[in-house]
Design a protein around this motif. Structure first.
Motif, PDB file in Angstrom:
ATOM      1  N   ARG A   1      13.414  -1.163  -7.402  1.00  0.00           N
ATOM      2  CA  ARG A   1      13.405  -0.838  -5.973  1.00  0.00           C
ATOM      3  C   ARG A   1      14.750  -0.214  -5.609  1.00  0.00           C
ATOM      4  O   ARG A   1      15.802  -0.811  -5.836  1.00  0.00           O
ATOM      5  CB  ARG A   1      13.147  -2.094  -5.148  1.00  0.00           C
ATOM      6  CG  ARG A   1      13.128  -1.833  -3.669  1.00  0.00           C
ATOM      7  CD  ARG A   1      12.534  -2.976  -2.897  1.00  0.00           C
ATOM      8  NE  ARG A   1      12.694  -2.810  -1.460  1.00  0.00           N
ATOM      9  CZ  ARG A   1      11.965  -3.433  -0.541  1.00  0.00           C
ATOM     10  NH1 ARG A   1      11.029  -4.283  -0.920  1.00  0.00           N
ATOM     11  NH2 ARG A   1      12.171  -3.223   0.741  1.00  0.00           N
TER      12      ARG A   1
ATOM     13  N   ALA B   1      11.545  -0.060   4.514  1.00  0.00           N
ATOM     14  CA  ALA B   1      10.602   1.010   4.841  1.00  0.00           C
ATOM     15  C   ALA B   1      10.272   0.930   6.326  1.00  0.00           C
ATOM     16  O   ALA B   1      10.105  -0.164   6.872  1.00  0.00           O
ATOM     17  CB  ALA B   1       9.327   0.869   4.016  1.00  0.00           C
TER      18      ALA B   1
ATOM     19  N   LEU C   1      11.945   5.664   3.959  1.00  0.00           N
ATOM     20  CA  LEU C   1      12.628   4.671   3.135  1.00  0.00           C
ATOM     21  C   LEU C   1      14.119   4.810   3.398  1.00  0.00           C
ATOM     22  O   LEU C   1      14.725   5.836   3.063  1.00  0.00           O
ATOM     23  CB  LEU C   1      12.330   4.901   1.648  1.00  0.00           C
ATOM     24  CG  LEU C   1      10.844   4.894   1.234  1.00  0.00           C
ATOM     25  CD1 LEU C   1      10.716   5.131  -0.264  1.00  0.00           C
ATOM     26  CD2 LEU C   1      10.173   3.598   1.643  1.00  0.00           C
TER      27      LEU C   1
ATOM     28  N   LEU D   1       9.286   9.984   3.463  1.00  0.00           N
ATOM     29  CA  LEU D   1       8.523   9.911   2.224  1.00  0.00           C
ATOM     30  C   LEU D   1       7.627  11.130   2.119  1.00  0.00           C
ATOM     31  O   LEU D   1       7.050  11.582   3.109  1.00  0.00           O
ATOM     32  CB  LEU D   1       7.684   8.633   2.236  1.00  0.00           C
ATOM     33  CG  LEU D   1       7.083   8.138   0.920  1.00  0.00           C
ATOM     34  CD1 LEU D   1       8.161   7.914  -0.125  1.00  0.00           C
ATOM     35  CD2 LEU D   1       6.310   6.851   1.172  1.00  0.00           C
TER      36      LEU D   1
ATOM     37  N   GLU E   1       3.303  -1.617   2.425  1.00  0.00           N
ATOM     38  CA  GLU E   1       3.118  -1.579   0.970  1.00  0.00           C
ATOM     39  C   GLU E   1       4.445  -1.375   0.254  1.00  0.00           C
ATOM     40  O   GLU E   1       4.706  -1.994  -0.784  1.00  0.00           O
ATOM     41  CB  GLU E   1       2.143  -0.457   0.588  1.00  0.00           C
ATOM     42  CG  GLU E   1       0.696  -0.727   0.956  1.00  0.00           C
ATOM     43  CD  GLU E   1      -0.248   0.358   0.469  1.00  0.00           C
ATOM     44  OE1 GLU E   1      -1.448   0.072   0.319  1.00  0.00           O
ATOM     45  OE2 GLU E   1       0.218   1.497   0.247  1.00  0.00           O
ATOM     46  N   TRP E   2       5.294  -0.507   0.798  1.00  0.00           N
ATOM     47  CA  TRP E   2       6.617  -0.276   0.198  1.00  0.00           C
ATOM     48  C   TRP E   2       7.531  -1.477   0.430  1.00  0.00           C
ATOM     49  O   TRP E   2       8.305  -1.854  -0.448  1.00  0.00           O
ATOM     50  CB  TRP E   2       7.230   1.000   0.763  1.00  0.00           C
ATOM     51  CG  TRP E   2       6.589   2.253   0.256  1.00  0.00           C
ATOM     52  CD1 TRP E   2       5.532   2.921   0.809  1.00  0.00           C
ATOM     53  CD2 TRP E   2       6.939   2.985  -0.922  1.00  0.00           C
ATOM     54  NE1 TRP E   2       5.207   4.007   0.056  1.00  0.00           N
ATOM     55  CE2 TRP E   2       6.053   4.080  -1.007  1.00  0.00           C
ATOM     56  CE3 TRP E   2       7.920   2.821  -1.894  1.00  0.00           C
ATOM     57  CZ2 TRP E   2       6.115   5.009  -2.053  1.00  0.00           C
ATOM     58  CZ3 TRP E   2       7.988   3.744  -2.944  1.00  0.00           C
ATOM     59  CH2 TRP E   2       7.088   4.827  -3.009  1.00  0.00           C
TER      60      TRP E   2
ATOM     61  N   GLN F   1       7.197  -4.468  -2.078  1.00  0.00           N
ATOM     62  CA  GLN F   1       7.537  -4.307  -3.487  1.00  0.00           C
ATOM     63  C   GLN F   1       8.726  -5.206  -3.866  1.00  0.00           C
ATOM     64  O   GLN F   1       9.626  -5.442  -3.068  1.00  0.00           O
ATOM     65  CB  GLN F   1       7.869  -2.844  -3.803  1.00  0.00           C
ATOM     66  CG  GLN F   1       6.713  -1.891  -3.544  1.00  0.00           C
ATOM     67  CD  GLN F   1       5.473  -2.242  -4.335  1.00  0.00           C
ATOM     68  OE1 GLN F   1       5.527  -2.411  -5.555  1.00  0.00           O
ATOM     69  NE2 GLN F   1       4.343  -2.349  -3.643  1.00  0.00           N
TER      70      GLN F   1
ATOM     71  N   ILE G   1       8.783  -1.321  -8.808  1.00  0.00           N
ATOM     72  CA  ILE G   1       7.757  -0.901  -7.858  1.00  0.00           C
ATOM     73  C   ILE G   1       6.448  -0.780  -8.639  1.00  0.00           C
ATOM     74  O   ILE G   1       6.400  -0.103  -9.665  1.00  0.00           O
ATOM     75  CB  ILE G   1       8.125   0.440  -7.206  1.00  0.00           C
ATOM     76  CG1 ILE G   1       9.418   0.273  -6.390  1.00  0.00           C
ATOM     77  CG2 ILE G   1       7.003   0.939  -6.315  1.00  0.00           C
ATOM     78  CD1 ILE G   1       9.960   1.570  -5.852  1.00  0.00           C
TER      79      ILE G   1
ATOM     80  N   MET H   1      -0.438  -0.373  -4.207  1.00  0.00           N
ATOM     81  CA  MET H   1      -0.244   0.509  -3.056  1.00  0.00           C
ATOM     82  C   MET H   1      -1.468   1.411  -2.839  1.00  0.00           C
ATOM     83  O   MET H   1      -1.379   2.637  -2.876  1.00  0.00           O
ATOM     84  CB  MET H   1       1.019   1.343  -3.250  1.00  0.00           C
ATOM     85  CG  MET H   1       2.249   0.501  -3.575  1.00  0.00           C
ATOM     86  SD  MET H   1       3.696   1.463  -4.048  1.00  0.00           S
ATOM     87  CE  MET H   1       4.221   2.035  -2.444  1.00  0.00           C
TER      88      MET H   1
END
Length: 264
Positions: free
Chosen positions: A40, A45, A58, A63, A85-86, A89, A94, A99
């Motif tokens: 990561r 995020a 991010l 992104l 979802e990010w 992680q 990741i 995702m």
């Protein structure tokens, strides 16, 4: 029952979902290993307005998709779900397979505009293989269960499309009226790229275009969609028992395959 082959369509839409996210990771920092995983590299995020939609950032950096296009989503809630979802992680690596929304939305932006027509053609082939329309021989216990569970879905589809769909217990599948096929095509053509990707994913997971459309329109819940998609398999489990490490994993897999595209 025969179903449309998924391999060629997966390639048409840009490969597996995990591969899509691996391409994003390679393009984001260039730190991905051969498996496409990286530690990561960001702390947080977030979501920001982006033109006519919403983008995911991010640590403040926007992104992008594997094709380097801006990841702009039509709704803030969808962008927030991808940001989550990010955020979820782990620090060590990741994991792209966790995702699904990032995968689906990247496909909608990068690939679907290029393959709309063949995707719709492929979806129309479910008219002869849709498990809601292909039944066991009349008089059997499973046929009665199919009528009880699939009958309301078929009736809804007829009202929604304005054309009656044929149901058959023939091994060759039902022969659909041309007017019904045309109404289905028109329905698919009205979908934007995000929702068409969702229907494609749902139809493949559920082996049913009717169930995919019902799920997309909120006519069934995730739980109902999974139950209908697994109707025959759950019937067989009730008769012969469950295989641990097989049927239970299949249930969980299908739940993810249904829940994610329903958010689009």
């Amino acid at each position: 029952l025969p179903v449309p082959r998924r391999g060629s369509r997966a390639a048409m839409l840009g490969g597996s979902g995990a591969a899509v996210v691996r391409l994003v990771l390679r393009g984001t920092r260039g730190l991905a290993d051969a498996a496409g995983t990286v530690p990561r590299f960001y702390k947080r995020a977030g979501v920001r307005e982006a033109g006519d939609g919403w983008g995911v950032h991010l640590d403040g950096r926007p992104l992008r998709t594997p094709a380097k296009q801006a990841l702009v989503l039509p709704r803030r809630a969808l962008a927030a779900a991808i940001a989550s979802e990010w955020d979820w992680q782990e620090a060590q690596n990741i994991r792209p397979f966790t995702m699904p929304l990032m995968q689906l939305c990247s496909t909608a932006i990068d690939r679907m505009p290029l393959v709309r027509a063949p995707t719709i053609d492929a979806l129309l082939r479910y008219a002869e293989t849709d498990q809601a329309l292909c039944r066991e021989p009349a008089g059997t216990e499973l046929a009665q269960l199919q009528e009880e569970r699939y009958g309301p879905l078929v009736a809804w589809a007829g009202r929604e499309l304005g054309a009656e769909l044929a149901v058959s217990d023939s091994l060759l599948g039902p022969e659909q009226p041309e007017v019904a096929l045309q109404r289905v095509r028109e329905e698919l053509c009205r979908l934007d790229d995000f929702r068409l990707v969702a229907v494609d994913q749902l139809a493949g997971a559920c082996r049913s275009l009717l169930l995919a459309l019902a799920a997309l329109k909120g006519e069934v819940t995730v739980e109902d969609a999974v139950g209908l998609a697994r109707l025959e398999e759950e019937y067989q489990i009730a008769q012969w028992g469950m295989v641990e490490g097989g049927h239970d994993i299949s249930r969980a897999d299908l739940a993810v395959g249904v829940a994610a595209p329903m958010l689009l």
